[in-house]
Design a protein around this motif. Structure first.
Motif, PDB file in Angstrom:
ATOM      1  N   ARG B 168     -21.215  -8.664 -28.818  1.00 23.59           N
ATOM      2  CA  ARG B 168     -21.396  -7.858 -27.614  1.00 23.59           C
ATOM      3  C   ARG B 168     -22.313  -6.654 -27.892  1.00 23.59           C
ATOM      4  NH1 ARG B 168     -16.825  -5.393 -23.571  1.00 23.59           N
ATOM      5  NH2 ARG B 168     -18.312  -4.296 -22.291  1.00 23.59           N
ATOM      6  N   SER B 169     -22.073  -5.997 -29.020  1.00 23.23           N
ATOM      7  CA  SER B 169     -22.922  -4.852 -29.381  1.00 23.23           C
ATOM      8  C   SER B 169     -24.365  -5.311 -29.570  1.00 23.23           C
ATOM      9  CB  SER B 169     -22.445  -4.202 -30.670  1.00 23.23           C
ATOM     10  OG  SER B 169     -21.128  -3.760 -30.524  1.00 23.23           O
ATOM     11  N   ARG B 170     -24.510  -6.513 -30.138  1.00 25.83           N
ATOM     12  CA  ARG B 170     -25.858  -7.037 -30.365  1.00 25.83           C
ATOM     13  C   ARG B 170     -26.579  -7.244 -29.028  1.00 25.83           C
ATOM     14  NH1 ARG B 170     -25.702 -11.878 -34.225  1.00 25.83           N
ATOM     15  NH2 ARG B 170     -25.067 -10.187 -35.576  1.00 25.83           N
ATOM     16  N   GLN B 171     -25.836  -7.783 -28.085  1.00 31.72           N
ATOM     17  CA  GLN B 171     -26.423  -7.985 -26.744  1.00 31.72           C
ATOM     18  C   GLN B 171     -26.847  -6.640 -26.141  1.00 31.72           C
ATOM     19  OE1 GLN B 171     -26.957 -10.721 -24.968  1.00 31.72           O
ATOM     20  NE2 GLN B 171     -26.005 -12.285 -26.270  1.00 31.72           N
ATOM     21  N   ASP B 172     -26.027  -5.603 -26.358  1.00 34.24           N
ATOM     22  CA  ASP B 172     -26.365  -4.273 -25.822  1.00 34.24           C
ATOM     23  C   ASP B 172     -27.680  -3.767 -26.412  1.00 34.24           C
ATOM     24  OD1 ASP B 172     -24.107  -4.249 -24.317  1.00 34.24           O
ATOM     25  OD2 ASP B 172     -22.937  -3.010 -25.702  1.00 34.24           O
ATOM     26  N   VAL B 173     -27.803  -3.962 -27.733  1.00 37.00           N
ATOM     27  CA  VAL B 173     -29.027  -3.498 -28.400  1.00 37.00           C
ATOM     28  C   VAL B 173     -30.232  -4.294 -27.898  1.00 37.00           C
ATOM     29  CG1 VAL B 173     -30.186  -3.294 -30.636  1.00 37.00           C
ATOM     30  CG2 VAL B 173     -27.801  -2.616 -30.426  1.00 37.00           C
ATOM     31  N   TRP B 174     -30.036  -5.591 -27.729  1.00 37.48           N
ATOM     32  CA  TRP B 174     -31.138  -6.429 -27.222  1.00 37.48           C
ATOM     33  C   TRP B 174     -31.615  -5.916 -25.864  1.00 37.48           C
ATOM     34  CZ3 TRP B 174     -29.381 -12.202 -28.342  1.00 37.48           C
ATOM     35  CH2 TRP B 174     -29.373 -12.394 -29.727  1.00 37.48           C
ATOM     36  N   LYS B 175     -30.624  -5.541 -25.045  1.00 40.75           N
ATOM     37  CA  LYS B 175     -30.967  -5.042 -23.703  1.00 40.75           C
ATOM     38  C   LYS B 175     -31.857  -3.792 -23.820  1.00 40.75           C
ATOM     39  CE  LYS B 175     -28.339  -3.466 -19.840  1.00 40.75           C
ATOM     40  NZ  LYS B 175     -26.986  -3.100 -19.417  1.00 40.75           N
ATOM     41  N   VAL B 176     -31.491  -2.923 -24.753  1.00 41.33           N
ATOM     42  CA  VAL B 176     -32.281  -1.693 -24.950  1.00 41.33           C
ATOM     43  C   VAL B 176     -33.696  -2.042 -25.396  1.00 41.33           C
ATOM     44  CG1 VAL B 176     -32.500   0.375 -26.376  1.00 41.33           C
ATOM     45  CG2 VAL B 176     -30.267  -0.282 -25.482  1.00 41.33           C
ATOM     46  N   ILE B 177     -33.791  -2.984 -26.335  1.00 40.02           N
ATOM     47  CA  ILE B 177     -35.119  -3.345 -26.870  1.00 40.02           C
ATOM     48  C   ILE B 177     -35.994  -3.951 -25.765  1.00 40.02           C
ATOM     49  CG2 ILE B 177     -36.330  -4.828 -28.527  1.00 40.02           C
ATOM     50  CD1 ILE B 177     -33.869  -4.485 -30.380  1.00 40.02           C
ATOM     51  N   LYS B 178     -35.382  -4.775 -24.929  1.00 41.53           N
ATOM     52  CA  LYS B 178     -36.153  -5.351 -23.811  1.00 41.53           C
ATOM     53  C   LYS B 178     -36.643  -4.239 -22.880  1.00 41.53           C
ATOM     54  CE  LYS B 178     -33.871  -9.851 -23.712  1.00 41.53           C
ATOM     55  NZ  LYS B 178     -32.775 -10.621 -23.108  1.00 41.53           N
ATOM     56  N   GLY B 179     -35.780  -3.250 -22.685  1.00 40.22           N
ATOM     57  CA  GLY B 179     -36.156  -2.107 -21.841  1.00 40.22           C
ATOM     58  C   GLY B 179     -37.333  -1.340 -22.434  1.00 40.22           C
ATOM     59  N   LEU B 180     -37.356  -1.212 -23.750  1.00 40.13           N
ATOM     60  CA  LEU B 180     -38.460  -0.506 -24.413  1.00 40.13           C
ATOM     61  C   LEU B 180     -39.777  -1.247 -24.206  1.00 40.13           C
ATOM     62  CD1 LEU B 180     -36.825   0.496 -27.825  1.00 40.13           C
ATOM     63  CD2 LEU B 180     -37.241   1.947 -25.838  1.00 40.13           C
ATOM     64  N   LYS B 181     -39.688  -2.554 -24.345  1.00 43.42           N
ATOM     65  CA  LYS B 181     -40.898  -3.361 -24.105  1.00 43.42           C
ATOM     66  C   LYS B 181     -41.365  -3.156 -22.655  1.00 43.42           C
ATOM     67  CE  LYS B 181     -42.534  -8.115 -23.730  1.00 43.42           C
ATOM     68  NZ  LYS B 181     -43.908  -7.894 -24.170  1.00 43.42           N
ATOM     69  N   GLY B 182     -40.391  -3.111 -21.751  1.00 39.72           N
ATOM     70  CA  GLY B 182     -40.714  -2.898 -20.339  1.00 39.72           C
ATOM     71  C   GLY B 182     -41.436  -1.580 -20.108  1.00 39.72           C
ATOM     72  N   SER B 183     -41.156  -0.599 -20.971  1.00 39.38           N
ATOM     73  CA  SER B 183     -41.824   0.703 -20.800  1.00 39.38           C
ATOM     74  C   SER B 183     -43.144   0.766 -21.561  1.00 39.38           C
ATOM     75  CB  SER B 183     -40.894   1.834 -21.236  1.00 39.38           C
ATOM     76  OG  SER B 183     -40.632   1.718 -22.613  1.00 39.38           O
ATOM     77  N   GLY B 184     -43.566  -0.365 -22.100  1.00 32.66           N
ATOM     78  CA  GLY B 184     -44.900  -0.455 -22.679  1.00 32.66           C
ATOM     79  C   GLY B 184     -44.996  -0.142 -24.159  1.00 32.66           C
ATOM     80  N   LYS B 185     -43.850  -0.008 -24.812  1.00 35.15           N
ATOM     81  CA  LYS B 185     -43.911   0.332 -26.241  1.00 35.15           C
ATOM     82  C   LYS B 185     -44.153  -0.919 -27.086  1.00 35.15           C
ATOM     83  CE  LYS B 185     -41.075   4.375 -25.700  1.00 35.15           C
ATOM     84  NZ  LYS B 185     -42.279   5.152 -25.351  1.00 35.15           N
ATOM     85  N   THR B 186     -44.806  -0.705 -28.215  1.00 41.98           N
ATOM     86  CA  THR B 186     -45.001  -1.789 -29.178  1.00 41.98           C
ATOM     87  C   THR B 186     -43.817  -1.752 -30.138  1.00 41.98           C
ATOM     88  OG1 THR B 186     -47.362  -1.405 -29.028  1.00 41.98           O
ATOM     89  CG2 THR B 186     -46.587  -2.742 -30.892  1.00 41.98           C
ATOM     90  N   ILE B 187     -43.220  -2.911 -30.371  1.00 43.38           N
ATOM     91  CA  ILE B 187     -42.015  -2.919 -31.213  1.00 43.38           C
ATOM     92  C   ILE B 187     -42.203  -3.850 -32.404  1.00 43.38           C
ATOM     93  CG2 ILE B 187     -39.550  -3.470 -31.271  1.00 43.38           C
ATOM     94  CD1 ILE B 187     -39.635  -2.722 -28.217  1.00 43.38           C
ATOM     95  N   PHE B 188     -41.990  -3.265 -33.580  1.00 44.02           N
ATOM     96  CA  PHE B 188     -42.032  -4.047 -34.822  1.00 44.02           C
ATOM     97  C   PHE B 188     -40.581  -4.240 -35.238  1.00 44.02           C
ATOM     98  CE2 PHE B 188     -44.843  -5.125 -38.519  1.00 44.02           C
ATOM     99  CZ  PHE B 188     -43.858  -5.565 -39.361  1.00 44.02           C
ATOM    100  N   LEU B 189     -40.107  -5.460 -35.075  1.00 43.11           N
ATOM    101  CA  LEU B 189     -38.683  -5.751 -35.277  1.00 43.11           C
ATOM    102  C   LEU B 189     -38.493  -6.563 -36.551  1.00 43.11           C
ATOM    103  CD1 LEU B 189     -35.750  -5.991 -33.954  1.00 43.11           C
ATOM    104  CD2 LEU B 189     -36.594  -8.119 -32.967  1.00 43.11           C
ATOM    105  N   THR B 190     -37.745  -6.015 -37.481  1.00 45.92           N
ATOM    106  CA  THR B 190     -37.431  -6.764 -38.698  1.00 45.92           C
ATOM    107  C   THR B 190     -36.025  -7.313 -38.537  1.00 45.92           C
ATOM    108  OG1 THR B 190     -38.704  -5.136 -39.898  1.00 45.92           O
ATOM    109  CG2 THR B 190     -37.343  -6.586 -41.202  1.00 45.92           C
ATOM    110  N   THR B 191     -35.872  -8.604 -38.768  1.00 45.93           N
ATOM    111  CA  THR B 191     -34.532  -9.167 -38.523  1.00 45.93           C
ATOM    112  C   THR B 191     -34.233 -10.379 -39.397  1.00 45.93           C
ATOM    113  OG1 THR B 191     -33.067 -10.025 -36.797  1.00 45.93           O
ATOM    114  CG2 THR B 191     -35.378 -10.607 -36.607  1.00 45.93           C
ATOM    115  N   HIS B 192     -32.932 -10.595 -39.535  1.00 46.25           N
ATOM    116  CA  HIS B 192     -32.429 -11.803 -40.189  1.00 46.25           C
ATOM    117  C   HIS B 192     -32.130 -12.881 -39.162  1.00 46.25           C
ATOM    118  CE1 HIS B 192     -30.880  -9.346 -43.655  1.00 46.25           C
ATOM    119  NE2 HIS B 192     -31.294 -10.429 -44.259  1.00 46.25           N
TER     120      HIS B 192
END
Lengths: 369, 310
Positions: B168-192
């Motif tokens: 659930r927390s992961r989904q919350d963070v994903w929502k935030v990241i999608k919102g950042l993209k929506g505001s035009g930011k470039t995101i460099f995401l490192t993940t497993h």
């Protein structure tokens, strides 16, 4: 250097500090407990006792009387030096810093004076090391004794003259000696442990890594940390002096050099801790490192007891420790109001603080290899 | 040579050597403005080392990094106010509240964003006066992301932002990241996490042993390196796995009465179903899907990322 960023770090450190019960205990309650404990233990027993060496070149009844009189003063532990000894060589060989020489003709001059020869005086010679705070105490007490003797000689003043002037007139008790030591020790432990725990925790939590991606510089961080430790030191100092005054009635000279000594001490130990904390990998090692720095200094630098009472080799070690100069500087300023000696010690601490600050900026980095 | 305006990160021949071993071994990357770029790889592959060199935390042994048309090695002072970083396993001051933490980091910048706006953006209003040490893992990560955004950065680096979080927390963070993209930011995401990259990323690069071994959009990677289609049977009896095995196919028993095989196309699917019907082998239902990023990664590296997750 950006003052806003420096204030921000200071402010957030202060918030964390005020919510940390352990930190508050060691900053405020621990030194108070030490003062109360040592103050009560020693206040009932003894005044501080200083070695007093005497060479009696006169060897008359009156010179012996003077010696016996000095032996009766509880602050002095009188030791006689044989007249056969060459004084300069003897002092050097035995690392003695204070000797009273009763000159040949002492009794005759006194007798002449008592018979009415108003030009007859006795010059007692004192050979002493002016860098020792205890020398000032001995001179003060000795002056007091001689003045009393002078007044006993009917209608006469300045029959027996001791050249150095007195700067100390009150009773000098252990607590007077101890409180400046506790001040120096508290500032040292606060700065060392505060910095080591803070730095190692922030390194482990990745806060430094985060900070390295922001505009704040390492120099700003170091300066801010030093300023915070200085602030904590000032709070400690107020509490310690207040407890000393309220419980034991101790008062000190308001000498600004004492404040400078504490300022540079806080800077020095914060910088030193910042340099050394780089060598520990785990936060758990922080307390061990703190103890390694503070413990030897606490016991060898004259915090609890006068360094002069230590064996010679330990005195050599003491003089190599920065806290020794802090303690000396504080006592010279607070107890004797001796600007020259206090400034001398303060400058040593200031130079050390400057060196570690520069080294901290040069040799510590947030950037990884 | 300055990077073009559309390219916000340009890395050329990046090398980082430790004890004569290349932890990062000649990486080239180009990341466009406004995209979410996912950097995938197992532990020790060189992900964090690479991203920390781009952020300016680590010094490269060799190579060049242009970030927002600035040379990171020479102009880090100009780069820092324009990027936001959530470091791996970031934590903050224990005895400081959420609001104080965000305020502190904000005050380090001249162009610090309004703290209340960030608290609202990250949905932290309820926790603004709670001490950081009393927050759950998910909330701590949200604070970390808020801290990465205090300067309203053009490029945001998020290093393992959901590691250790519950779904659930992961989904919350994903929502935030999608919102950042929506505001035009470039995101460099490192993940497993494959599903994280699949869910969020416009483009993905897979790193292994310090080298980029595949790069492209998720669809491109699946089309290029995927294993085609996966046919899953539900509610199977004991006969089905044996029967499929006898056809020479690799059978994947997934439990819960399911079995999967890989197929290449629709004709093969129809052929298998016909044979099963003729042989009287029973099952309750079927499901057909494309290969996913996880399978692509497995094929590329020979190891499963899920096992690498801490």
């Amino acid at each position: 250097m950006d003052p806003v960023r420096i204030w921000s770090v200071f402010n957030i450190t202060l918030k964390g500090f005020l919510r940390d019960k352990g930190g508050l205990f060691f900053t405020f309650l621990f030194p108070i407990m030490l003062i109360l404990l040592f103050g009560f233990i020693f206040s009932e027993t003894d005044e501080v006792e200083y070695p007093m060496h005497i060479q009696d070149l006169d060897g008359t009844e009156m010179s012996v009387n003077l010696t016996e009189m000095l032996k009766g003063i509880s602050s002095f532990d009188v030791k006689m030096i044989s007249t056969d000894e060459d004084l300069d060589i003897y002092l050097k060989d035995n690392d003695i810093n204070f000797v009273l020489v009763i000159p040949n003709g002492y009794q005759d001059s006194l007798m002449d004076r008592m018979k009415g020869d108003r030009n007859s005086t006795v010059d007692l010679t004192v050979k002493y090391d002016p860098s020792r705070s205890s020398s000032q105490v001995k001179l003060s007490i000795l002056n007091g004794v001689l003045q009393e003797m002078n007044t006993r000689i009917e209608g006469v003043e300045d029959t027996i003259i001791l050249e150095p002037e007195s700067i100390f007139t009150e009773d000098f008790e252990y607590i007077d000696f101890f409180i400046p030591g506790v001040l120096g020790m508290t500032v040292m432990t606060g700065a060392v442990f505060g910095t080591i725990f803070g730095d190692s925790e922030m390194r482990q939590k990745g806060i430094f890594r985060k900070l390295s991606t922001t505009p704040i510089t390492r120099g700003e961080w170091i300066l801010s940390t030093m300023l915070f430790q200085l602030f904590a030191a000032a709070l400690s100092a107020v509490v310690i002096l207040l407890v000393g005054f309220l419980v034991f009635g101790t008062t000190f000279y308001w000498n600004p050099i004492a404040i400078l000594v504490l300022v540079f001490e806080a800077f020095f130990f914060t910088g030193l801790a910042m340099l050394l904390v780089r060598f520990i990998k785990e936060a758990q090692s922080a307390s061990a490192l703190g103890n390694v720095i503070t413990f030897p200094m606490m016991f060898l630098s004259g915090t609890f007891f006068n360094v002069e009472g230590m064996p010679d080799f330990l005195q050599v070690i003491a003089k190599a420790l920065p806290l020794y100069y802090v303690n000396e500087g504080l006592r010279e300023a607070m107890i004797f109001n001796n600007y020259v000696e206090a400034t001398y010690n303060m400058l040593i601490v200031a130079a050390l603080a400057f060196v570690v600050f520069i080294a901290g900026v040069l040799f510590t980095t947030w950037r990884q290899d | 040579m300055a990077a073009s305006n559309d390219i916000v990160i340009e890395v050329k021949n990046l090398v980082k050597t430790y004890d004569k071993v290349n932890a990062v071994d000649g990486i080239d990357l180009k990341i466009k403005r406004g995209e979410i770029f996912a950097f995938l790889g197992p532990n020790g592959a060189g992900k964090t080392t690479t991203v920390e060199m781009i952020e300016g935390i680590r010094k490269p042994t060799k190579g060049s990094i242009m970030l927002l048309s600035l040379d990171v090695a020479k102009d880090s002072g100009k780069v820092k106010p324009r990027i936001g970083v959530l470091p791996q396993e970031f934590s903050s001051f224990d005895k400081v509240t959420v609001k104080e933490t965000i305020s502190f980091f904000s005050s380090l910048y001249k162009n610090g964003k309004k703290v209340d706006d960030l608290i609202e953006l990250l949905d932290l209003s309820e926790y603004r006066n709670k001490l950081y040490q009393n927050l759950s893992g998910g909330l701590k990560q949200r604070v970390g992301i808020a801290v990465a955004l205090v300067n309203d950065p053009e490029v945001v680096f998020l290093d393992e932002p959901t590691t250790g979080l519950d779904p659930r927390s992961r989904q919350d963070v994903w929502k935030v990241i999608k919102g950042l993209k929506g505001s035009g930011k470039t995101i460099f995401l490192t993940t497993h996490y494959m599903e994280e990259a699949q869910e969020l990323a416009d483009r993905v690069a897979v790193i292994n042993h310090g080298k980029i071994i595949a790069e492209g959009s998720v669809d491109e990677l699946i089309d290029t390196y995927g294993t085609g289609l996966v046919l899953t049977f539900n509610g199977i009896g004991p006969k089905l796995p044996v029967f499929l095995g006898n056809t020479g196919r690799k059978v994947d028993l997934t439990g819960n009465g399911q079995v999967s095989i890989k197929i290449s196309d629709k004709d093969e699917l129809l052929g298998i179903l016909e044979i099963l019907k003729g042989a009287g082998v029973k099952y309750k239902g079927i499901n057909v899907r494309r290969s996913n990023l996880e399978e692509v990664f497995l094929k590329l590296t020979g190891e499963s990322l899920k096992q690498e997750v801490k």
